[in-house]
Design a protein around this motif. Structure first.
Motif, PDB file in Angstrom:
ATOM      1  N   ILE A 110       0.864  -1.132   0.031  1.00 48.85           N
ATOM      2  CA  ILE A 110      -0.104  -0.003   0.152  1.00 48.85           C
ATOM      3  C   ILE A 110       0.885   1.374   0.039  1.00 48.85           C
ATOM      4  N   LEU A 111       0.497   2.211  -0.895  1.00 46.85           N
ATOM      5  CA  LEU A 111       1.436   3.547  -0.911  1.00 46.85           C
ATOM      6  C   LEU A 111       0.446   4.524  -0.526  1.00 46.85           C
ATOM      7  N   ARG A 112       0.635   5.219   0.110  1.00 43.39           N
ATOM      8  CA  ARG A 112      -0.156   6.119   0.751  1.00 43.39           C
ATOM      9  C   ARG A 112       0.311   7.519   0.144  1.00 43.39           C
ATOM     10  N   VAL A 113      -0.370   8.277  -0.461  1.00 40.99           N
ATOM     11  CA  VAL A 113       0.027   9.421  -1.460  1.00 40.99           C
ATOM     12  C   VAL A 113      -0.980  10.490  -1.216  1.00 40.99           C
ATOM     13  N   LYS A 114      -0.519  11.755  -1.458  1.00 43.49           N
ATOM     14  CA  LYS A 114      -1.121  12.959  -1.484  1.00 43.49           C
ATOM     15  C   LYS A 114      -1.335  13.462  -2.919  1.00 43.49           C
ATOM     16  N   GLU A 115      -2.127  14.034  -3.211  1.00 39.91           N
ATOM     17  CA  GLU A 115      -2.316  14.962  -4.584  1.00 39.91           C
ATOM     18  C   GLU A 115      -2.778  13.930  -5.798  1.00 39.91           C
ATOM     19  N   MET A 116      -3.427  13.024  -5.303  1.00 36.90           N
ATOM     20  CA  MET A 116      -4.111  11.879  -6.081  1.00 36.90           C
ATOM     21  C   MET A 116      -5.626  12.523  -6.404  1.00 36.90           C
ATOM     22  N   ASP A 117      -6.118  12.675  -7.845  1.00 40.10           N
ATOM     23  CA  ASP A 117      -7.231  13.390  -7.887  1.00 40.10           C
ATOM     24  C   ASP A 117      -8.136  12.617  -8.882  1.00 40.10           C
ATOM     25  N   VAL A 118      -8.143  11.161  -8.318  1.00 38.85           N
ATOM     26  CA  VAL A 118      -9.364  10.434  -9.079  1.00 38.85           C
ATOM     27  C   VAL A 118     -10.215   9.611  -8.295  1.00 38.85           C
ATOM     28  N   ALA A 119     -11.336   9.095  -8.665  1.00 45.87           N
ATOM     29  CA  ALA A 119     -12.349   8.372  -7.805  1.00 45.87           C
ATOM     30  C   ALA A 119     -11.945   7.172  -7.335  1.00 45.87           C
ATOM     31  N   ASP A 120     -12.379   6.675  -6.479  1.00 46.29           N
ATOM     32  CA  ASP A 120     -12.235   5.477  -5.800  1.00 46.29           C
ATOM     33  C   ASP A 120     -12.421   4.181  -6.896  1.00 46.29           C
ATOM     34  N   LYS A 121     -11.449   3.262  -6.539  1.00 45.53           N
ATOM     35  CA  LYS A 121     -11.549   2.168  -7.442  1.00 45.53           C
ATOM     36  C   LYS A 121     -11.124   2.216  -8.947  1.00 45.53           C
ATOM     37  N   THR A 122     -10.364   3.449  -9.149  1.00 47.36           N
ATOM     38  CA  THR A 122      -9.783   3.563 -10.441  1.00 47.36           C
ATOM     39  C   THR A 122      -8.584   2.490 -10.413  1.00 47.36           C
ATOM     40  N   PRO A 123      -8.327   1.916 -11.638  1.00 43.26           N
ATOM     41  CA  PRO A 123      -7.498   1.000 -11.686  1.00 43.26           C
ATOM     42  C   PRO A 123      -6.205   1.646 -12.215  1.00 43.26           C
ATOM     43  N   ILE A 124      -5.096   0.977 -11.487  1.00 45.08           N
ATOM     44  CA  ILE A 124      -3.624   1.584 -11.723  1.00 45.08           C
ATOM     45  C   ILE A 124      -3.030   0.725 -12.798  1.00 45.08           C
ATOM     46  N   LEU A 125      -2.346   1.429 -13.668  1.00 45.51           N
ATOM     47  CA  LEU A 125      -1.568   0.777 -14.813  1.00 45.51           C
ATOM     48  C   LEU A 125      -0.152   0.393 -14.597  1.00 45.51           C
ATOM     49  N   ASP A 126       0.416   1.662 -14.053  1.00 48.62           N
ATOM     50  CA  ASP A 126       1.712   1.825 -13.825  1.00 48.62           C
ATOM     51  C   ASP A 126       2.050   2.823 -12.988  1.00 48.62           C
ATOM     52  N   ILE A 127       3.456   2.764 -12.445  1.00 53.83           N
ATOM     53  CA  ILE A 127       3.960   3.662 -11.278  1.00 53.83           C
ATOM     54  C   ILE A 127       5.396   3.788 -11.760  1.00 53.83           C
ATOM     55  N   LYS A 128       5.799   5.071 -11.844  1.00 50.97           N
ATOM     56  CA  LYS A 128       7.205   5.539 -12.236  1.00 50.97           C
ATOM     57  C   LYS A 128       7.672   6.552 -11.477  1.00 50.97           C
ATOM     58  N   PRO A 129       9.183   6.553 -11.154  1.00 50.09           N
ATOM     59  CA  PRO A 129       9.668   7.488 -10.364  1.00 50.09           C
ATOM     60  C   PRO A 129       9.335   9.072 -10.968  1.00 50.09           C
ATOM     61  N   TYR A 130       9.109   9.926 -10.535  1.00 48.38           N
ATOM     62  CA  TYR A 130       9.210  11.469 -11.009  1.00 48.38           C
ATOM     63  C   TYR A 130      10.668  11.820 -10.764  1.00 48.38           C
ATOM     64  N   VAL A 131      11.242  12.265 -12.029  1.00 44.81           N
ATOM     65  CA  VAL A 131      12.713  12.556 -11.789  1.00 44.81           C
ATOM     66  C   VAL A 131      12.851  13.997 -12.568  1.00 44.81           C
ATOM     67  N   PRO A 132      13.239  14.789 -11.738  1.00 42.52           N
ATOM     68  CA  PRO A 132      13.236  16.411 -12.351  1.00 42.52           C
ATOM     69  C   PRO A 132      14.153  16.466 -13.372  1.00 42.52           C
ATOM     70  N   GLY A 133      15.099  16.021 -13.542  1.00 40.93           N
ATOM     71  CA  GLY A 133      16.130  15.898 -14.478  1.00 40.93           C
ATOM     72  C   GLY A 133      15.832  15.286 -15.907  1.00 40.93           C
ATOM     73  N   ILE A 134      14.642  14.247 -15.727  1.00 39.54           N
ATOM     74  CA  ILE A 134      14.022  13.789 -16.978  1.00 39.54           C
ATOM     75  C   ILE A 134      12.980  14.475 -17.295  1.00 39.54           C
ATOM     76  N   ASP A 135      11.830  14.874 -16.507  1.00 37.13           N
ATOM     77  CA  ASP A 135      10.856  15.339 -16.769  1.00 37.13           C
ATOM     78  C   ASP A 135      10.313  16.818 -16.604  1.00 37.13           C
ATOM     79  N   GLU A 136      11.212  17.555 -16.091  1.00 40.97           N
ATOM     80  CA  GLU A 136      11.091  19.145 -15.745  1.00 40.97           C
ATOM     81  C   GLU A 136      11.437  19.742 -17.174  1.00 40.97           C
ATOM     82  N   ARG A 137      10.820  20.780 -17.406  1.00 42.00           N
ATOM     83  CA  ARG A 137      11.149  21.717 -18.688  1.00 42.00           C
ATOM     84  C   ARG A 137      10.852  23.139 -18.107  1.00 42.00           C
TER      85      ARG A 137
END
Lengths: 158, 158
Positions: A110-137
């Motif tokens: 179980i991962l407890r997270v903040k800032e998730m904005d979807v309805a209960d029971k939404t199926p998860i397909l993947d989890i990736k690390p958020y990496v500023p050096g890759i993802d930020e512009r």
């Protein structure tokens, strides 16, 4: 693969959130304080090894309750249709969602997270690390979104 | 939906890139100069309306040539297995990829982009606008990745 191919995926987990319906879920998660739980099915739990060291994750999920598909979206304020690929709305050809969340704690699968904005029971397909050096512009232009949400074109402190 | 459900998606387009095989493709696209073309199939072209105003896009795609699945990844240097969900590797349970790219030009249903890091013929599943006010975070910790790529924990100028 071509336009007639089918990509088959299986949920790796499910969201437990305070929002019982898509209508209750907020439009975006940035800054949201309520905690959601990402339950990763036990057969995938080994893939979470060392995730505790990461502060932010990218969650990909399937908008399973979105039954309407559209190529356009029209804001009531301007009545001009905009392409669905210029929005983050669920009713896109493939109803895939993406949220950057803050990892609060992990307990086994179980991962407890903040800032998730979807309805209960939404199926998860993947989890990736958020990496500023890759993802930020920088120097980002957000097209017509800027007319309605000018602050979104740059980083927003909480 | 549960762990036995199947999520069915259809490609909305295909990547034309200079990298003919996954082995030729770079590990990450950040800062890459070569141009790739995102061909969006004609039936979805209307969804691109107004995309010219956006400088950066999030592209979701399917690693169609990745046949190996794993829950762990081990760096040769440390010999410690890490969970696949702490990596951006393709060989995850659902082989979905995510790249932030720079939109150079649009010509009808073709988006010319930089910083795309995948092999030719990769099927595209979705395109979303990259929105700093939604997608950016500060104070990010990148766990074990920091041991090998310490610079990735913060924004990297080109």
């Amino acid at each position: 693969m071509d336009k007639h191919s089918i990509v088959e995926l299986r949920p790796i987990g499910v969201v437990h959130s305070p929002y019982k319906t898509p209508e209750e879920a907020p439009c975006q998660g940035r800054g949201l304080v309520p905690v959601s739980e990402l339950e990763i099915f036990s057969e995938y739990e080994a893939g979470l090894k060392d995730i505790e060291g990461f502060s932010h994750l990218i969650v990909l999920y399937y908008f399973h309750r979105c039954e309407i598909r559209s190529l356009h979206f029209t804001m009531p304020q301007d009545r001009t249709p905009h392409g669905i690929f210029t929005t983050r709305l669920p009713n896109r050809p493939n109803p895939l969602g993406l949220s950057v969340v803050t990892l609060v704690a992990r307990q086994a699968n179980i991962l407890r997270v903040k800032e998730m904005d979807v309805a209960d029971k939404t199926p998860i397909l993947d989890i990736k690390p958020y990496v500023p050096g890759i993802d930020e512009r920088r120097g980002v232009k957000i097209g017509w979104l800027k007319l309605f949400w000018p602050h979104l074109s740059s980083f927003q402190p909480d």
